[in-house]
Design a protein around this motif. Structure first.
Motif, PDB file in Angstrom:
ATOM      1  N   LEU A   1       0.805  -1.225   0.000  1.00 34.84           N
ATOM      2  CA  LEU A   1       0.000   0.000   0.000  1.00 34.84           C
ATOM      3  C   LEU A   1       0.837   1.274   0.000  1.00 34.84           C
ATOM      4  O   LEU A   1       0.286   2.379   0.012  1.00 34.84           O
ATOM      5  CB  LEU A   1      -0.955   0.003   1.205  1.00 34.84           C
ATOM      6  CG  LEU A   1      -1.857  -1.226   1.328  1.00 34.84           C
ATOM      7  CD1 LEU A   1      -2.925  -0.993   2.373  1.00 34.84           C
ATOM      8  CD2 LEU A   1      -2.499  -1.566  -0.015  1.00 34.84           C
TER       9      LEU A   1
ATOM     10  N   TYR B   1      -7.035  -0.915   4.804  1.00 30.30           N
ATOM     11  CA  TYR B   1      -6.147   0.183   5.166  1.00 30.30           C
ATOM     12  C   TYR B   1      -6.300   0.526   6.641  1.00 30.30           C
ATOM     13  O   TYR B   1      -7.349   0.280   7.246  1.00 30.30           O
ATOM     14  CB  TYR B   1      -6.487   1.419   4.335  1.00 30.30           C
ATOM     15  CG  TYR B   1      -6.126   1.288   2.881  1.00 30.30           C
ATOM     16  CD1 TYR B   1      -4.906   1.745   2.414  1.00 30.30           C
ATOM     17  CD2 TYR B   1      -7.006   0.706   1.971  1.00 30.30           C
ATOM     18  CE1 TYR B   1      -4.565   1.630   1.072  1.00 30.30           C
ATOM     19  CE2 TYR B   1      -6.684   0.581   0.634  1.00 30.30           C
ATOM     20  CZ  TYR B   1      -5.454   1.042   0.188  1.00 30.30           C
ATOM     21  OH  TYR B   1      -5.122   0.921  -1.129  1.00 30.30           O
TER      22      TYR B   1
ATOM     23  N   CYS C   1     -11.952   0.209   7.964  1.00 26.20           N
ATOM     24  CA  CYS C   1     -10.495   0.283   8.024  1.00 26.20           C
ATOM     25  C   CYS C   1      -9.970  -0.492   9.220  1.00 26.20           C
ATOM     26  O   CYS C   1     -10.727  -0.922  10.074  1.00 26.20           O
ATOM     27  CB  CYS C   1     -10.049   1.739   8.104  1.00 26.20           C
ATOM     28  SG  CYS C   1     -10.874   2.671   9.428  1.00 26.20           S
TER      29      CYS C   1
ATOM     30  N   PHE D   1      -5.492   8.735   5.243  1.00 32.17           N
ATOM     31  CA  PHE D   1      -6.148   7.492   5.631  1.00 32.17           C
ATOM     32  C   PHE D   1      -7.632   7.716   5.931  1.00 32.17           C
ATOM     33  O   PHE D   1      -8.041   8.824   6.282  1.00 32.17           O
ATOM     34  CB  PHE D   1      -5.427   6.866   6.820  1.00 32.17           C
ATOM     35  CG  PHE D   1      -4.015   6.475   6.499  1.00 32.17           C
ATOM     36  CD1 PHE D   1      -3.742   5.379   5.690  1.00 32.17           C
ATOM     37  CD2 PHE D   1      -2.950   7.219   6.973  1.00 32.17           C
ATOM     38  CE1 PHE D   1      -2.445   5.035   5.369  1.00 32.17           C
ATOM     39  CE2 PHE D   1      -1.644   6.883   6.658  1.00 32.17           C
ATOM     40  CZ  PHE D   1      -1.391   5.784   5.852  1.00 32.17           C
TER      41      PHE D   1
ATOM     42  N   LEU E   1       0.578  -1.476   6.046  1.00 32.46           N
ATOM     43  CA  LEU E   1       0.980  -0.731   4.850  1.00 32.46           C
ATOM     44  C   LEU E   1       2.150  -1.386   4.125  1.00 32.46           C
ATOM     45  O   LEU E   1       2.128  -1.550   2.913  1.00 32.46           O
ATOM     46  CB  LEU E   1       1.350   0.698   5.239  1.00 32.46           C
ATOM     47  CG  LEU E   1       0.221   1.530   5.846  1.00 32.46           C
ATOM     48  CD1 LEU E   1       0.771   2.811   6.440  1.00 32.46           C
ATOM     49  CD2 LEU E   1      -0.836   1.846   4.798  1.00 32.46           C
TER      50      LEU E   1
END
Length: 310
Positions: A75, A121, A160, A154, A110
């Motif tokens: 990511l 995420y 998430c 974010f 990440l």
């Protein structure tokens, strides 16, 4: 925010994601965000589509995180495992410091996202909590919080990754009030990680310690032996008058600087025009771990910190 039943954070995550898509009723540590998020989709076209790969043992930041495969590219847009290992290695010393209980979870989400068809995420408040807890320690080593981890990138409302202790930014478990450069484990691996975070390492004795505003000024004796030195650290003529600063260390405890008799392994970095003290260990020949460190030092390869903390 969508929720799933509470499970062990990483183990069983596939089941957790499946539940997340069908249930809104129970509490969770997991949350989900699609690969093609408007927040993160910069339009970059990869040479290869994301694929599952094993997390290698030498990816020290994440090899024990609780799952065994990761998505690549990750990511942070690292496309090769070599790039992942180089960049992730820079963060290992911070995890050692236990500045926040979720530091490793945040970073590995990440650098080594769990292998699913679509990645998840970290939540913005998880990023902010880790950032707020760990930035003072990073600053003690002369590193800023990097732009690649800017928290406002974010998600907030989307599903998430979070953890039960994500908001514990003050006095997290394992946090020590000792000055960060002085609070180092006498383990070969830890010493080498901190040495990698430094531009130079020398063998020397401390002549005197003075308070200078919020810092501590550390004056070394003239006799010094260079163990490691980068090209940008200092010139030979500067070594004789080398003075180090313990950043924001005027009031925090540092046992090593209370006893000026022994010889020390001293590590540091040049930041602006100052030389910051990043680590200090007693030169203890009776310690097996210390002797192991000195033996490994000649062949140990360090990650490229300069590429990460810009």
């Amino acid at each position: 925010m969508k929720c799933v039943a509470a499970l062990s954070f990483w183990r069983g995550i596939a089941v957790a994601l499946a539940v997340a898509m069908f249930s809104l009723s129970s509490a969770s540590e997991y949350e989900y965000l699609s690969w093609k998020s408007d927040v993160f989709n910069s339009g970059r076209i990869y040479d290869k589509p994301p694929q599952c790969v094993d997390i290698p043992d030498d990816l020290k930041l994440c090899h024990n995180v609780g799952y065994y495969q990761m998505l690549l590219p990750n990511l942070l847009e690292h496309e090769t495992m070599a790039e992942v290992k180089q960049q992730a290695g820079s963060w290992v010393p911070l995890v050692h410091k236990n500045c926040h209980p979720s530091t490793q979870v945040f970073l590995c989400s990440l650098f080594a996202p769990v292998c699913m068809e679509r990645p998840i995420y970290p939540c913005r408040y998880l990023c902010e909590s880790v950032r707020d807890a760990c930035t003072p320690i990073m600053e003690a080593f002369g590193f800023p919080w990097p732009e690649m981890l800017t928290c406002d990138k974010f998600p907030v409302g989307d599903v998430c990754i979070s953890t039960p202790n994500a908001t514990e930014a003050t006095s997290p478990a394992g946090f020590s009030p000792v000055c960060p450069p002085c609070d180092n484990e006498m383990k070969a691996e830890t010493i080498l990680d901190h040495m990698c975070a430094s531009e130079f390492a020398i063998k020397a004795k401390v002549k005197e310690v003075k308070r200078e505003q919020s810092d501590r000024k550390v004056v070394l004796q003239k006799r010094k032996k260079i163990l490691k030195q980068s090209q940008s650290s200092f010139k030979k003529k500067d070594l004789k008058k080398l003075v180090l600063y313990l950043k924001n260390g005027a009031d925090c405890p540092c046992q090593q600087l209370d006893n000026l008799g022994p010889t020390y392994l001293i590590m540091g970095r040049k930041v602006d025009k100052q030389y910051l003290l990043t680590g200090i260990h007693k030169w203890d020949k009776s310690s097996k771990e210390f002797k192991k460190t000195m033996k490994k030092l000649k062949t140990h390869k360090c990650p490229a910190f300069e590429n990460v903390f810009k």
